[in-house]
Design a protein around this motif. Structure first.
Motif, short mmCIF file in Angstrom:
data_model
loop_
_atom_site.label_atom_id
_atom_site.label_comp_id
_atom_site.label_asym_id
_atom_site.label_seq_id
_atom_site.Cartn_x
_atom_site.Cartn_y
_atom_site.Cartn_z
N UNK A 173 0.81 -1.30 0.07
CA UNK A 173 0.01 0.03 0.16
C UNK A 173 0.79 1.34 -0.07
N UNK A 174 0.06 2.48 0.31
CA UNK A 174 0.95 3.53 0.77
C UNK A 174 1.96 3.45 1.47
N UNK A 175 1.69 3.08 2.72
CA UNK A 175 2.53 2.91 3.94
C UNK A 175 3.39 4.16 4.17
N UNK A 176 2.64 5.42 3.92
CA UNK A 176 3.35 6.38 4.30
C UNK A 176 3.27 7.01 5.87
N UNK A 177 2.21 6.62 6.39
CA UNK A 177 2.15 6.80 7.98
C UNK A 177 1.79 5.55 8.58
N UNK A 178 1.90 5.20 9.95
CA UNK A 178 1.55 4.38 10.65
C UNK A 178 0.77 4.70 11.86
N UNK A 179 -0.58 4.03 11.90
CA UNK A 179 -1.53 4.39 12.74
C UNK A 179 -1.31 3.47 14.00
N UNK A 180 -1.55 3.75 14.96
CA UNK A 180 -1.17 3.03 16.26
C UNK A 180 -2.02 1.32 16.08
N UNK A 181 -1.18 0.50 16.57
CA UNK A 181 -1.75 -0.85 16.35
C UNK A 181 -2.58 -0.77 17.57
N UNK A 182 -3.78 -1.26 17.39
CA UNK A 182 -5.03 -1.23 18.82
C UNK A 182 -5.40 -2.81 19.00
N UNK A 183 -5.21 -3.85 18.01
CA UNK A 183 -5.94 -4.95 18.04
C UNK A 183 -5.47 -6.06 17.00
N UNK A 184 -5.37 -7.13 17.24
CA UNK A 184 -5.26 -8.26 16.04
C UNK A 184 -6.33 -7.90 14.91
N UNK A 185 -5.94 -7.82 13.90
CA UNK A 185 -6.75 -7.61 12.72
C UNK A 185 -7.36 -8.91 11.86
N UNK A 186 -6.99 -9.96 12.32
CA UNK A 186 -7.60 -11.34 11.72
C UNK A 186 -7.45 -12.24 12.32
N UNK A 187 -8.57 -13.24 12.42
CA UNK A 187 -8.68 -14.65 13.05
C UNK A 187 -7.80 -15.70 12.16
N UNK A 188 -7.39 -15.27 10.75
CA UNK A 188 -6.68 -16.47 10.12
C UNK A 188 -5.17 -15.88 9.60
N UNK A 189 -5.12 -14.46 9.45
CA UNK A 189 -4.05 -13.95 8.89
C UNK A 189 -2.84 -13.37 10.04
N UNK A 190 -2.04 -14.23 10.33
CA UNK A 190 -1.10 -13.71 11.46
C UNK A 190 -0.33 -12.42 11.32
N UNK A 191 -0.50 -11.48 12.35
CA UNK A 191 0.39 -10.25 12.09
C UNK A 191 -0.38 -9.34 11.49
N UNK A 192 -1.53 -9.56 10.74
CA UNK A 192 -2.63 -8.35 10.39
C UNK A 192 -3.06 -7.52 11.52
#
Length: 468
Positions: free
Chosen positions: A306-325
């Motif tokens: 993606x753009x990857x220009x900024x980082x938003x604070x990581x608040x929680x796991x993003x997927x039940x199947x994709x590790x690290x998302x």
């Protein structure tokens, strides 16, 4: 067995729980309107506004010699308790109801009357000493009490929202300063345009919020116009000639809200245009907040594809199947709040349009929609600020490389090499993958020292004189 008391209305007798401060009219409304599952007691500012109106009415009626000092004092004391937060659990009618708010007004009359009776040393339901309609509702009608209460509560809600927007604006302003020296590519229609700073991008979000603070402050003045004293349709029937002004003055004193009596009470009793305009401003706020969140999600997209220009604070796991998302959950929830507000605006619009002749019977759904919009925007802004904006960081290396590789910087060279030459450079850069900088030097279009001066951040991101 639960103890009860007997109360009577035009439909007959009903048994009321002895401990309840509400009465027969409230009981019938609870039975009739099981719609949202949300009671009017869950809107604290509405309950406080109703109590303030009843308190102001009692004082005005006593001033005019229409209400005894003993009853006045008892009603005032009960209203002050409610305004302090007590007995809100006794306001049990559903927020969405038929009857143009009559059930809400009756609920307030009964709770205040029964608490006032206790203060006077009587039992709940002993209405021969102080009656919900004859004394608490004296010189009033639902048709002037209910819309006035909505306006007072809306005014309070707008002030809270202005505060929430101001705080969020401050968080964006902090980031604008932090990112002031970071050059990046601006984009139009998702295509590279010309350079800007990340600070300029974030300052834009702050400016947009500041504009909406001003619009909310403007619209808050509209809700200060009330129709109290209008009674049923605006003629003021059953009121003393001096009542409208006296009750307005008392209400302003109690609430510290600069209320004014409408010039034409008949018009004011049927017109819901004020709520349409407030809702329109809330929609404006929602649209711009949602657009900002769209940008945050896009700028942080990635991390590799993606753009990857900024980082938003990581608040929680993003997927039940994709590790690290990790997903942009905070902007996403703000988006959803904004979608709801935009939908509520349509509900308010149709409810205002649906009024007939001297009254609009649909103010309850206007209130339901309006207060949800305000409350959710306030909560959403706080969540966005605390859980997202404050923790945003910039990917400086990614942004620097994007600018270096961008074809868009050729726009800055137009005044120096001309549109035709700039177009030729841009086309070749796109086809070959080579950089604009090296092609300009290779073609001898500009000397290196001058090209370096032209491509400085301060030249690329604001109006500047030509580099000699």
């Amino acid at each position: 067995m639960t103890q009860t008391r007997n109360e009577h209305d035009l439909l007959g007798d009903r048994e009321i729980p002895a401990a309840a401060y509400w009465g027969v009219h409230t009981l019938r409304a609870v039975e009739n309107f099981q719609i949202s599952g949300r009671t009017i007691g869950e809107i604290p500012e509405l309950v406080r506004s109703l109590a303030a109106i009843k308190q102001a009415a009692a004082l005005a009626n006593a001033d005019l010699g229409l209400l005894s000092p003993e009853r006045r004092d008892a009603i005032v004391a009960a209203c002050e308790e409610i305004r302090a937060g007590k007995l809100h659990d006794q306001f049990v009618v559903d927020q969405i109801q038929g009857g143009a708010g009559t059930s809400t007004n009756m609920n307030a009359n009964e709770v205040i009357a029964n608490r006032a009776l206790e203060i006077m040393g009587h039992q709940k339901g002993q209405y021969q000493f102080l009656h919900p309609n004859e004394h608490v509702n004296m010189s009033q009608s639902t048709n002037d009490v209910y819309p006035t209460a909505l306006r007072l509560a809306t005014w309070k809600g707008i002030q809270k929202l202005i505060g929430a927007l101001s705080s969020l604006r401050g968080a964006f302003e902090v980031k604008a300063v932090e990112f002031a020296d970071i050059l990046k590519m601006g984009r139009t229609q998702l295509q590279e345009a010309v350079p800007m700073t990340l600070g300029q991008e974030f300052n834009t979000y702050a400016v947009m919020l500041g504009e909406d603070e001003h619009r909310l402050a403007e619209v808050s003045q509209l809700v200060c116009e009330i129709n109290l004293g209008a009674t049923a349709i605006g003629t003021g029937i059953t009121t003393h000639p001096e009542y409208a002004e006296r009750v307005r003055a008392r209400l302003a004193e109690i609430t510290v809200i600069p209320v004014v009596t409408a010039f034409d009470l008949i018009e004011a009793t049927q017109d819901c245009g004020c709520f349409v305009q407030v809702s329109g401003v809330l929609k404006r706020v929602a649209v711009k907040l949602s657009k900002t969140c769209n940008d945050l999600r896009l700028l942080s997209s990635g991390p590799r594809a993606g753009f990857n220009e900024i980082n938003l604070p990581a608040k929680q796991a993003g997927s039940s199947i994709m590790p690290g998302k990790v997903n942009p959950v905070i902007p996403e929830v703000m988006n959803q709040v904004c979608f709801e507000v935009i939908g509520n605006d349509m509900t308010i619009t149709m409810a205002a349009e649906g009024g007939q002749l001297q009254l609009n019977a649909f103010e309850p759904v206007i209130a339901y929609s309006m207060f949800r919009s305000v409350d959710h925007l306030v909560a959403g802004c706080a969540t966005l600020e605390t859980n997202c904006v404050r923790g945003i960081t910039a990917n400086r290396d990614v942004l620097k490389e994007t600018v270096r590789r961008s074809i868009g910087i050729v726009t800055a060279l137009n005044p120096y090499i001309g549109y035709a030459a700039a177009t030729e450079v841009a086309t070749e850069a796109h086809l070959t993958g080579r950089g604009v900088y090296e092609l300009v030097l290779e073609k001898g279009l500009l000397p290196k020292e001058r090209l370096d001066a032209i491509l400085q951040p301060e030249t690329l991101t604001r109006p500047a004189a030509f580099v000699a």
